[in-house]
Each structure stands twice: as C-alpha cells, then as structure tokens.
Design an enzyme around this catalytic site. Structure first.
Site, PDB file in Angstrom:
ATOM      1  N   ARG A 175       0.830  -1.194   0.000  1.00 10.74           N
ATOM      2  CA  ARG A 175       0.000   0.000   0.000  1.00 10.74           C
ATOM      3  C   ARG A 175       0.872   1.255   0.000  1.00 10.74           C
ATOM      4  NH1 ARG A 175      -4.490  -2.354   2.891  1.00 10.74           N
ATOM      5  NH2 ARG A 175      -4.000  -4.545   3.287  1.00 10.74           N
ATOM      6  N   ASP A 240      -3.646   3.821   3.513  1.00 11.16           N
ATOM      7  CA  ASP A 240      -3.406   2.405   3.825  1.00 11.16           C
ATOM      8  C   ASP A 240      -4.331   1.497   3.023  1.00 11.16           C
ATOM      9  OD1 ASP A 240      -5.160   3.786   5.849  1.00 11.16           O
ATOM     10  OD2 ASP A 240      -5.678   1.721   6.325  1.00 11.16           O
TER      11      ASP A 240
END
Length: 461
Positions: A175, A240
């Site tokens: 991510r 995230d």
C-alpha cells in the site's frame, strides 16, 4: 498444475513484518470456494479446505506473516497501522507470476491495536461478492478465493455475530501506507528493499523511484476512471487502502450508486463527504502525492526530486481526464472527442437533475428506452438527436452492465446469511459473474424501493 508456495516478502528486512500464524478457530465450515480461481492458480486444499481458509491448517511451504504499514486515515496521520486482522500466508507462483494469498479475519496480530482480529459474515461476504463482481466487470481488484465460517461468535454491535474468514488473492498487498511506514521512520534500507520488491512485483520496466511513481500514478488514474464508469464508491480511500499496483483493495463501506448523485457518500463515518463519488479522483491524486513524499528519503538530491515528483503527480489529472473520457465515451458508444465530452457532460447533468438510475440509464441507451429513466428533462430530446448522429449502438450491451451488486441486495443477502440461509448469496453471486447479460432474476437489476434504500454502510468489521 499444483502451485508452488513461497513468500518473497520474508526476504526483506525482518522488521518489515511479523511472523504470525493464523489463530485456530473452534469449528471451521465452508461458506464458498472459488474453484475456478483455485484451478487457475493451481491451488488444491482438498476436501478439508475450510480448515485452511479458517486458519486451522497452513499450506506446506507457506510462511505466514502480518505486514507493517502506516497511513493517512480521513486525512489524519497514523504512524502505525499494519495487518491487524490479516495474515499473508505467502504467495503461489506459476506462469501467472506471483500471487499473494491472504486470510482476513484470522485473529490477533502485533498490529491489532486492541481489536480481536476477527471478522463476521457481513464484511466477509460483502468483500467476496463485490470483489468478484468488480473482476467480472473488468476492473483491477483483489480476488476472493474462499470464505469459511469459524463456528465462533464475535462481539459486534448490536450483539454477537457469526464469525468468518475470507481468503483473498492479489498481485501484492503493498500500500501507499507501507512506504509511509518506513519513510516516517527514516528507515532507508527498508524503504529501498520495499521499492525494489514493489518494482519487481508490479512495474518491472521501471528503472528507479521516478519510474515506479509514474507507473503507480498512471495505474491509479486508470483505476479511478473505471470506478467512476460503474458508479462505484470505495468509501474509505485512506492511504493504507491505496494499492501501489493500481488494484481495488479493502472493501469496507463500499457501494454502487443507484440514483446518480455526484456527491454521493456511503461510509457511515464520512460525515464531510471526503470520499464521495465525485471526489475520488482528487483523493487518489492526494494519495499519490503521499507516495511521492514517502519516496523522497531515497533521493540523492531532495530539492530536485521534489520538482520531478511534483510534475509526475500533477500528471495524474491529465491521465485521469483522458481515461475518464475514454470510459464514458465508450459507455455512450462514441469515440473520444470534444463533441463526445460535451455529450457525456450533458447526459450526466440530466441524470443528476432527474435523479436517474446510473446503471439503468446507460444500459437503456442501446434499446432507446433511456427517456424513461431520464424523465421529462427539457434538454433530453435535443441531446438524444445529437447523440444518435455519431453513436454506435452495436457494443453498448458489452460495455454497460445490466447488473451491479446493489447495496439493498447486498444488505439483504447479509441478513439472510447471518440467519443461516446462504441461498441469496449464491444466486446473486452467480448472476454477478455475467454482469453484461440480463440475469434470470430480473429483480436484481431493479433499483431499491423507497423502503429498501440503504443510505450508509458501516466502516467497521
């Protein structure tokens, strides 16, 4: 073909992850197995597959870990997040390359932050259904390999709910927040190792951080344009939850629009409209700026890198606009041009002003029933005449889906599944595998009645 299990992420510096076995559960039982995907990847768990999906057994050769990452959540910096309820079993390799296999809801990890690390039927079946629907629509996404019940109850509002685990696959689980975690700690060796790993996994043609960033920006711009084309709202586009490879990941309070409202929000906690439908391109560009910032510690000349990265991130807008124009021109049967852009803008404006159903309006173009959906808009007749002059109607049914996982159907499916009846899940899931074909259950195509409308979906698990 049988898959070879490995975990190349464990070759990175050890503090980038924690070795973590899935926490066993009381009584695993199968909910759904994606046999086609399992065959494609050469994965065979055998008849006792629920034991593997629930985490009671681990495939031979797997090396389970929980990954570290950070992130901006609704714009606020959180320096330590990580896999709080997910365990990356490892990856399978073959002619298809490397594919991560991850269990979500597999118990506590070092990053659980006080949580139980578990999930219940709702988020598990929602992610399974919607991620596989996105794949059928041709949109880059994580895939659902299987889901299993745990035989345990977990505590959620308003009371105990049946526990479940989803097994999902992806080209990686890296991510923007993974880069942020190590950049914020000024951990250059880890950042370098992560960049090399991400390049190898996603953009092998990239020569350096500049090339990687440029590829990530372009992939993200293409992805968001595709989301917009089906009326999809992610709901929580935190860094995230932003995948550097341009995949849709982490299906929380996501939904597809019914009536077209450009500012539509579904997340129950997004009270400011940060992650509304029309704001998704802005947030994706913002996330890419955070990725650029996280890459700066690797630069020999920070000032020069800032200038280069600024231009790369600024390029998001041009790429997105081109991809958006391409997506929506195709939906109207047009080639991309200034004329088609004007027709697109006018069509969406009429839809918004009349509250027309997003999916049905585009689908009706081919059959010339669109007037029924747009309503008595004063500009419609003129627009329709202009559109017909240059529209090619022959492929519209292959571009505009008949079926999306409408939120009221998803919620009804969850309610029935929790009550012990999985039939609606299986019927709806089967229909969503061919979204461009009129389903045998035509009611699945219909927008919700007034009492069925779901205004918000919960972000929790």
């Amino acid at each position: 073909m049988h898959a070879t299990w490995n975990n190349t992420y464990t070759r990175l510096p050890e503090h980038m992850f924690a070795r973590q076995q899935p926490v066993p559960v009381a009584a695993p039982s199968g909910l759904v197995l994606n046999t086609a995907l399992a065959d494609e990847l050469g994965i065979s768990f055998g008849e006792d597959w629920p034991e593997f999906i629930a985490g009671n057994q681990v495939p031979m050769g797997a090396d389970p870990i929980a990954q570290a990452y950070a992130g901006h959540q609704f714009g606020h910096w959180n320096p330590q997040l990580g896999d709080g309820r997910a365990v990356l079993l490892g990856e399978v390799t073959g002619a298809f390359g490397h594919v991560d296999v991850q269990l979500k809801g597999a118990g506590r990890t070092p990053w659980s932050r006080g949580g139980d690390g578990r999930a219940w039927y709702g988020p598990v079946l929602r992610e399974y259904l919607i991620s596989e629907s996105m794949h059928a629509l041709g949109i880059p996404t994580t895939r659902a390999l299987a889901a299993a019940a745990t035989g345990e109850s977990i505590l959620r509002e308003p009371g105990p709910l049946p526990g479940a685990v989803i097994c999902r696959t992806a080209s990686s689980h890296i991510r923007v927040g993974t880069f942020q975690y190590f950049a914020s700690r000024e951990d250059i060796p880890a950042l370098e190792a992560l960049l090399d790993h991400a390049i190898a996994r996603h953009y092998p043609q990239a020569q350096n951080a500049d090339g990687f960033l440029g590829q990530a920006v372009a992939a993200q711009a293409r992805l968001i344009a595709q989301w917009m084309g089906v009326g999809f709202i992610h709901g929580v586009m935190n860094t995230d939850n932003s995948h550097v490879g341009g995949l849709t990941i982490d299906y929380g309070p996501c939904a597809f629009m019914d009536d077209f409202v450009p500012t539509k929000v579904f997340s129950s906690i997004d009270r400011q409209g940060r992650y509304g439908y029309s704001n998704q391109p802005n947030l994706a560009a913002w996330n890419m700026a955070q990725l650029a910032t996280a890459l700066l510690p690797l630069a020999e000349n920070t000032e020069a890198a800032i200038a280069r990265y600024t231009e790369i991130v600024k390029g998001f807008g041009d790429i997105f606009e081109a991809e958006y124009a391409k997506v929506f021109a195709a939906k109207l049967g047009l080639s991309t041009s200034s004329q088609s852009s004007a027709l697109i803008e006018q069509f969406l404006k009429m839809m918004g002003q009349t509250g027309a159903d997003f999916t049905q309006s585009f689908r009706a173009l081919e059959s010339d029933e669109v007037a029924r959906h747009i309503g008595e808009h004063p500009e419609f007749v003129s627009w329709h005449e202009n559109w017909l002059v240059s529209a090619d109607l022959t492929r519209l049914k292959q571009i505009n889906p008949a079926l999306i996982p409408r939120n009221h159907l998803v919620e009804a499916m969850i309610d029935q599944s929790v009550a012990g009846n999985m039939q609606m899940f299986h019927v709806l899931h089967a229909a969503l595998q061919t979204p461009f074909v009129t389903p045998p259950n035509p009611e699945f195509m219909e927008p919700p009645k007034a009492h069925e409308v779901v205004q918000a979906t919960f972000c929790g698990t």
